[in-house]
Design a protein around this motif. Structure first.
Motif, PDB file in Angstrom:
ATOM      1  N   THR A 156       0.850  -1.190   0.000  1.00 57.49           N
ATOM      2  CA  THR A 156       0.000   0.000   0.000  1.00 57.49           C
ATOM      3  C   THR A 156       0.885   1.238   0.000  1.00 57.49           C
ATOM      4  O   THR A 156       2.102   1.156   0.179  1.00 57.49           O
ATOM      5  CB  THR A 156      -0.926   0.033   1.232  1.00 57.49           C
ATOM      6  N   ASP A 157       0.272   2.423  -0.149  1.00 56.97           N
ATOM      7  CA  ASP A 157       1.005   3.684  -0.225  1.00 56.97           C
ATOM      8  C   ASP A 157       1.339   4.229   1.162  1.00 56.97           C
ATOM      9  O   ASP A 157       0.491   4.232   2.065  1.00 56.97           O
ATOM     10  CB  ASP A 157       0.166   4.738  -0.948  1.00 56.97           C
ATOM     11  N   ILE A 188       4.403   5.649   9.412  1.00 55.37           N
ATOM     12  CA  ILE A 188       4.245   4.649   8.349  1.00 55.37           C
ATOM     13  C   ILE A 188       3.669   3.415   9.014  1.00 55.37           C
ATOM     14  O   ILE A 188       3.968   3.128  10.181  1.00 55.37           O
ATOM     15  CB  ILE A 188       5.598   4.335   7.658  1.00 55.37           C
ATOM     16  N   THR A 189       2.797   2.698   8.322  1.00 56.72           N
ATOM     17  CA  THR A 189       2.188   1.502   8.891  1.00 56.72           C
ATOM     18  C   THR A 189       2.620   0.274   8.100  1.00 56.72           C
ATOM     19  O   THR A 189       3.280   0.370   7.064  1.00 56.72           O
ATOM     20  CB  THR A 189       0.649   1.611   8.895  1.00 56.72           C
ATOM     21  N   GLU A 190       2.231  -0.875   8.598  1.00 56.92           N
ATOM     22  CA  GLU A 190       2.670  -2.144   8.023  1.00 56.92           C
ATOM     23  C   GLU A 190       2.361  -2.229   6.538  1.00 56.92           C
ATOM     24  O   GLU A 190       1.242  -1.950   6.089  1.00 56.92           O
ATOM     25  CB  GLU A 190       1.972  -3.292   8.758  1.00 56.92           C
ATOM     26  N   TYR A 191       3.403  -2.591   5.767  1.00 53.70           N
ATOM     27  CA  TYR A 191       3.327  -2.823   4.324  1.00 53.70           C
ATOM     28  C   TYR A 191       3.141  -1.562   3.492  1.00 53.70           C
ATOM     29  O   TYR A 191       2.984  -1.650   2.272  1.00 53.70           O
ATOM     30  CB  TYR A 191       2.224  -3.825   3.973  1.00 53.70           C
ATOM     31  N   GLU A 192       3.162  -0.374   4.111  1.00 49.88           N
ATOM     32  CA  GLU A 192       3.170   0.842   3.309  1.00 49.88           C
ATOM     33  C   GLU A 192       4.571   1.078   2.749  1.00 49.88           C
ATOM     34  O   GLU A 192       5.568   0.818   3.422  1.00 49.88           O
ATOM     35  CB  GLU A 192       2.754   2.046   4.148  1.00 49.88           C
ATOM     36  N   ALA A 193       4.661   1.546   1.515  1.00 54.39           N
ATOM     37  CA  ALA A 193       5.946   1.810   0.873  1.00 54.39           C
ATOM     38  C   ALA A 193       6.014   3.271   0.452  1.00 54.39           C
ATOM     39  O   ALA A 193       5.022   3.842  -0.010  1.00 54.39           O
ATOM     40  CB  ALA A 193       6.139   0.909  -0.340  1.00 54.39           C
ATOM     41  N   GLY A 194       7.188   3.871   0.628  1.00 56.97           N
ATOM     42  CA  GLY A 194       7.350   5.268   0.268  1.00 56.97           C
ATOM     43  C   GLY A 194       8.805   5.608  -0.005  1.00 56.97           C
ATOM     44  O   GLY A 194       9.708   4.765   0.108  1.00 56.97           O
ATOM     45  N   THR A 244       0.077   0.561  -6.347  1.00 57.27           N
ATOM     46  CA  THR A 244       0.255   1.513  -5.247  1.00 57.27           C
ATOM     47  C   THR A 244       0.619   2.829  -5.929  1.00 57.27           C
ATOM     48  O   THR A 244       1.791   3.198  -6.021  1.00 57.27           O
ATOM     49  CB  THR A 244       1.359   1.046  -4.277  1.00 57.27           C
ATOM     50  N   ALA A 245      -0.398   3.508  -6.407  1.00 56.67           N
ATOM     51  CA  ALA A 245      -0.209   4.569  -7.389  1.00 56.67           C
ATOM     52  C   ALA A 245       0.677   5.704  -6.897  1.00 56.67           C
ATOM     53  O   ALA A 245       1.566   6.177  -7.626  1.00 56.67           O
ATOM     54  CB  ALA A 245      -1.571   5.117  -7.809  1.00 56.67           C
ATOM     55  N   ASN A 246       0.487   6.169  -5.666  1.00 57.25           N
ATOM     56  CA  ASN A 246       1.265   7.299  -5.171  1.00 57.25           C
ATOM     57  C   ASN A 246       2.751   6.953  -5.120  1.00 57.25           C
ATOM     58  O   ASN A 246       3.599   7.686  -5.643  1.00 57.25           O
ATOM     59  CB  ASN A 246       0.760   7.712  -3.786  1.00 57.25           C
ATOM     60  N   PHE A 247       3.073   5.820  -4.489  1.00 55.59           N
ATOM     61  CA  PHE A 247       4.471   5.389  -4.400  1.00 55.59           C
ATOM     62  C   PHE A 247       5.076   5.173  -5.778  1.00 55.59           C
ATOM     63  O   PHE A 247       6.204   5.607  -6.061  1.00 55.59           O
ATOM     64  CB  PHE A 247       4.566   4.113  -3.573  1.00 55.59           C
ATOM     65  N   THR A 284       7.165   0.955 -12.775  1.00 54.75           N
ATOM     66  CA  THR A 284       6.403   0.079 -11.894  1.00 54.75           C
ATOM     67  C   THR A 284       5.062  -0.267 -12.532  1.00 54.75           C
ATOM     68  O   THR A 284       4.957  -0.289 -13.751  1.00 54.75           O
ATOM     69  CB  THR A 284       6.218   0.753 -10.509  1.00 54.75           C
ATOM     70  N   PHE A 285       4.034  -0.520 -11.745  1.00 59.78           N
ATOM     71  CA  PHE A 285       2.812  -1.098 -12.275  1.00 59.78           C
ATOM     72  C   PHE A 285       1.572  -0.247 -12.036  1.00 59.78           C
ATOM     73  O   PHE A 285       0.458  -0.702 -12.210  1.00 59.78           O
ATOM     74  CB  PHE A 285       2.596  -2.488 -11.673  1.00 59.78           C
ATOM     75  N   GLY A 286       1.735   1.015 -11.581  1.00 61.77           N
ATOM     76  CA  GLY A 286       0.596   1.851 -11.300  1.00 61.77           C
ATOM     77  C   GLY A 286      -0.091   2.364 -12.559  1.00 61.77           C
ATOM     78  O   GLY A 286       0.443   2.295 -13.639  1.00 61.77           O
TER      79      GLY A 286
END
Length: 449
Positions: free
Chosen positions: A19-20, A36-42, A415-418, A447-449
């Motif tokens: 997730t973002d 930041i929370t679990e599995y968020e990427a930035g 994860t469009a924002n990231f 990437t894939f967004g």
């Protein structure tokens, strides 16, 4: 997730971009919790003391939240379990070498078609010799080459195309684990031979098989052996139809269009147009220590004194981004950086992964963005250069179609924002020094967004 296969090997960091993460603010926000929370990427500014979220910085780190990111007091000071945050090495503009992008792809079994046998003679004993081996090329870890054969003796009636095919499918499947596991006849080889015959009824064709169907393999010791069509076989048959459209011609009109169906070759009376499909299945992974990614096998064969057509319709393919592959890759980089022979988990050897944070599952589906870059470290003797890599793992999904003709479609969870931020930073870095874009990556879409 910084992992190293050897103390002098390339550092590989894994980031699970599920997730973002926030696009503004600071990663380090309080003594007890990160922003930041679990599995968020930035993306954060590597030179900022609070690691500000910033995709325009000259030097960045890619970060991912963990279960402990919002409860920092749970982080083990000795380095086991989940850290406060997973992060890549420092990527600097001008130091990125390549960006690769690989979308999740299903594996395929090898399919080899045999047809158009000719040149039969009453005074000849015919022998088919079959070889099987792993797709893995090295002799240390690859499956040993298996060689076996079946014969049609000249004392029997002069064979025809159909009787020879029926004889071959009957005898060859006795070596197959598909038959051996059901009938107890001793077959252990990871393959099966399917007899196919013509049909003018669309519902019977290979193209209309679906995952509720079971196809006939043969009848042995009075037991009708079948094989359940799973998504991997469905996808493989879809590729076979693409390679040879005569298996399922479209558009199909009942009663006038001729396609092919799978039949029990040990009992059926085959037509003069019948063929055999050799399907090379997977090796069984080792239970004690399963660390070999490759499980696909390949088959080849030859027949003396006959002419025939042998066509590889589908190549063996391990797939891309299968959960087992990603997990083995992640674990293979596991302990020699975090643990070594002098410092290893109390309850296991250094190569056991029990204390390694687990983010991936064996049945997961993932698309991958891989960034290769160099890091420079100034020392008293000059500047040291180290090759590094960050593997960004994205969730993927698959949709099983209505039948083999439709096949299986795949998609990557964005994860469009990231991903937009990473693409923008990579494009800026490419403006400093040209980057190689591999797979399906481009300068405007990494990437894939």
């Amino acid at each position: 997730m910084r992992k190293n296969s050897a103390q002098t090997g390339q550092i590989v960091d894994f980031i699970y971009a599920k997730t973002d993460a926030p696009s503004t603010g600071n990663l380090i926000s309080s003594p007890s919790a990160h922003n930041i929370t679990e599995y968020e990427a930035g993306i954060v500014d590597a030179k900022s003391p609070t690691l500000a979220y910033d995709n325009t910085a000259d030097a960045i780190q890619i970060v991912q939240g963990t279960p402990n990111s919002t409860s920092l007091y749970d982080v083990d000071p000795f380095g086991t379990g989940y850290p406060d945050v997973e992060k890549s090495g420092i990527l600097k503009k001008g130091n990125v070498l390549s960006v690769s992008k690989y979308e999740y792809a299903l594996p395929t079994y090898q399919v080899v078609q045999l047809d158009t046998l000719a040149g039969f003679d009453a005074d000849t004993t015919y022998q088919m010799v079959v070889t099987m081996q792993s797709t893995r090329g090295d002799i240390t870890y690859g499956m040993n080459k298996e060689v076996f054969s079946v014969s049609y003796d000249k004392s029997l009636a002069t064979p025809t195309h159909s009787t020879m095919l029926s004889h071959l499918v009957t005898e060859l499947n006795k070596f197959s684990k598909t038959v051996g596991n059901v009938t107890g006849t001793g077959g252990t080889k990871p393959f099966m031979v399917l007899a196919i015959d013509t049909t003018t009824t669309e519902a019977e064709t290979i193209g209309k098989l679906d995952t509720t169907d079971s196809i006939p393999v043969g009848t042995y010791n009075g037991i009708a052996v079948t094989y359940k069509v799973d998504k991997n076989l469905l996808h493989t048959l879809n590729q076979a139809i693409d390679a040879d459209s005569t298996l399922y011609p479209t558009p199909f009109t009942d009663g006038s269009t001729t396609g092919y169906k799978v039949v029990d070759g040990t009992t059926a009376t085959l037509s003069s147009a019948a063929r055999l499909l050799f399907v090379s299945l997977d090796e069984t992974p080792v239970l004690a220590f399963d660390d070999i990614m490759e499980v696909k096998t390949k088959v080849d064969f030859g027949i003396n004194d006959l002419t025939y057509n042998k066509t590889e319709l589908v190549e063996p393919f391990e797939g891309t981004g299968l959960g087992r592959q990603v997990l083995l890759w992640y674990r293979s980089k596991a302990k020699l950086q975090k643990f070594n022979m002098q410092n290893h988990p109390i309850h296991g050897e250094f190569f056991i992964n029990q204390d390694l944070p687990e983010y991936f599952t064996t049945d997961g589906k993932y698309s991958l963005t891989i960034i290769d870059y160099i890091d420079t470290v100034d020392t008293i003797n000059g500047t040291s250069t180290h090759p590094k890599q960050v593997v960004i793992v994205h969730d993927a999904t698959e949709t099983v179609g209505a039948d083999a003709f439709t096949g299986v479609s795949v998609a990557t969870t964005a994860t469009a924002n990231f991903e937009n931020q990473l693409t923008a930073w990579i494009a800026a870095s490419d403006g400093v020094k040209t980057i190689d874009f591999l797979g399906t990556a481009t300068v405007s879409n990494v990437t894939f967004g």
